[in-house]
Design a protein around this motif. Structure first.
Motif, PDB file in Angstrom:
ATOM      1  N   UNK A 209       0.853  -1.191   0.000  1.00  0.00           N
ATOM      2  CA  UNK A 209       0.000   0.000   0.000  1.00  0.00           C
ATOM      3  C   UNK A 209       0.890   1.242   0.000  1.00  0.00           C
ATOM      4  N   UNK A 210       0.605   2.146  -0.923  1.00  0.00           N
ATOM      5  CA  UNK A 210       1.321   3.408  -0.979  1.00  0.00           C
ATOM      6  C   UNK A 210       0.351   4.531  -0.619  1.00  0.00           C
ATOM      7  N   UNK A 211       0.722   5.300   0.392  1.00  0.00           N
ATOM      8  CA  UNK A 211      -0.076   6.468   0.778  1.00  0.00           C
ATOM      9  C   UNK A 211       0.728   7.704   0.389  1.00  0.00           C
ATOM     10  N   UNK A 212       0.163   8.519  -0.462  1.00  0.00           N
ATOM     11  CA  UNK A 212       0.865   9.726  -0.892  1.00  0.00           C
ATOM     12  C   UNK A 212       0.422  10.911  -0.031  1.00  0.00           C
ATOM     13  N   UNK A 213       1.280  11.888   0.060  1.00  0.00           N
ATOM     14  CA  UNK A 213       0.966  13.135   0.780  1.00  0.00           C
ATOM     15  C   UNK A 213       0.335  12.838   2.139  1.00  0.00           C
ATOM     16  N   UNK A 214       1.084  12.174   3.000  1.00  0.00           N
ATOM     17  CA  UNK A 214       0.562  11.736   4.300  1.00  0.00           C
ATOM     18  C   UNK A 214      -0.013  12.890   5.104  1.00  0.00           C
ATOM     19  N   UNK A 215      -1.081  12.579   5.813  1.00  0.00           N
ATOM     20  CA  UNK A 215      -1.740  13.553   6.678  1.00  0.00           C
ATOM     21  C   UNK A 215      -1.729  13.007   8.108  1.00  0.00           C
ATOM     22  N   UNK A 216      -1.859  13.913   9.076  1.00  0.00           N
ATOM     23  CA  UNK A 216      -1.847  13.493  10.476  1.00  0.00           C
ATOM     24  C   UNK A 216      -2.950  12.475  10.747  1.00  0.00           C
TER      25      UNK A 216
END
Lengths: 115, 114
Positions: free
Chosen positions: B77-84
């Protein structure tokens, strides 16, 4: 209410008590599931119901007794539990048990503590 | 035998950066499905993304994408532009044609740093 709901959210019980967990799905799904999530262990499937008929019991101790009165409701009756039964119990539903691409929708879980 | 393996118990990522969560699986079925779920501290498992074994393209859903390498039996799994708000447990799961039960990995705890 939408999605999958579970009550109660938290439950503390003694080893001699009898209690029930309730799950309700508002999605029109045909399959419902009970999972147990213990610390440091993967989710364990406990029971599967499809069209209100139990299709699987993964060697769960008899102190856990499921009930599915209709396709929207699922209960887990608990009696004479052990401290090691303390866990998060998750209910889920899916449109069809047999379709591979059917995701399961989960409720928020009941955090059970057995004293 | 463990069907789903997630080798990263915990991961840290800086806010706005991308992160990859690893998942490998074991199956002899030709037809199967792979799922990723997110579990915040509230407990509810939230479905993120699905990849079918016959899908030729990698699945994408918003900031989530699945790096599917069939020959290596991996579905990262790739999560782009991570957020809190991405801080949570992430579970990889699989359903096989010959076994309809969804099997879950042990999970990876992702922490997004501000």
């Amino acid at each position: 209410e939408t999605g999958v709901t579970q009550t109660p959210r938290h439950l503390v019980m003694g080893m001699t008590n009898k209690k029930s967990l309730k799950c309700e799905q508002h999605l029109g799904h045909n399959a419902m599931y009970w999972y147990k999530q213990s610390a440091k262990k993967p989710l364990e499937l406990m029971f599967v119901y499809s069209l209100e008929e139990r299709v699987e019991n993964n060697s769960v101790p008899s102190r856990f007794s499921p009930e599915c009165p209709n396709s929207s409701h699922l209960f887990l009756h608990l009696h004479t539990l052990q401290p090691e039964d303390s866990a998060l119990y998750l209910c889920a539903s899916s449109q069809d048990r047999l379709l591979i691409d059917n995701e399961q929708f989960f409720g928020p879980g009941t955090r059970l503590t057995v004293l | 035998a463990q069907k789903i393996t997630q080798t990263q118990p915990g991961m840290f990522v800086q806010e706005k950066e991308a992160v990859t969560l690893d998942c490998t699986y074991d199956t002899s079925d030709q037809s199967y499905g792979l799922f990723w779920y997110k579990q915040p501290s509230s407990g509810e498992m939230i479905f993120l993304i699905y990849q079918g074994s016959y899908d030729e393209q990698n699945a994408t859903e918003g900031r989530y994408s699945l790096n599917f390498q069939k020959a290596r039996k991996s579905a990262n799994l790739v999560i782009s532009a991570s957020q809190l708000g991405d801080s949570a447990m992430y579970f990889c799961a699989m359903r096989e044609w010959n076994n309809n039960d969804m099997r879950f990995g042990a999970g990876t705890r992702l922490t997004v740093k501000p």
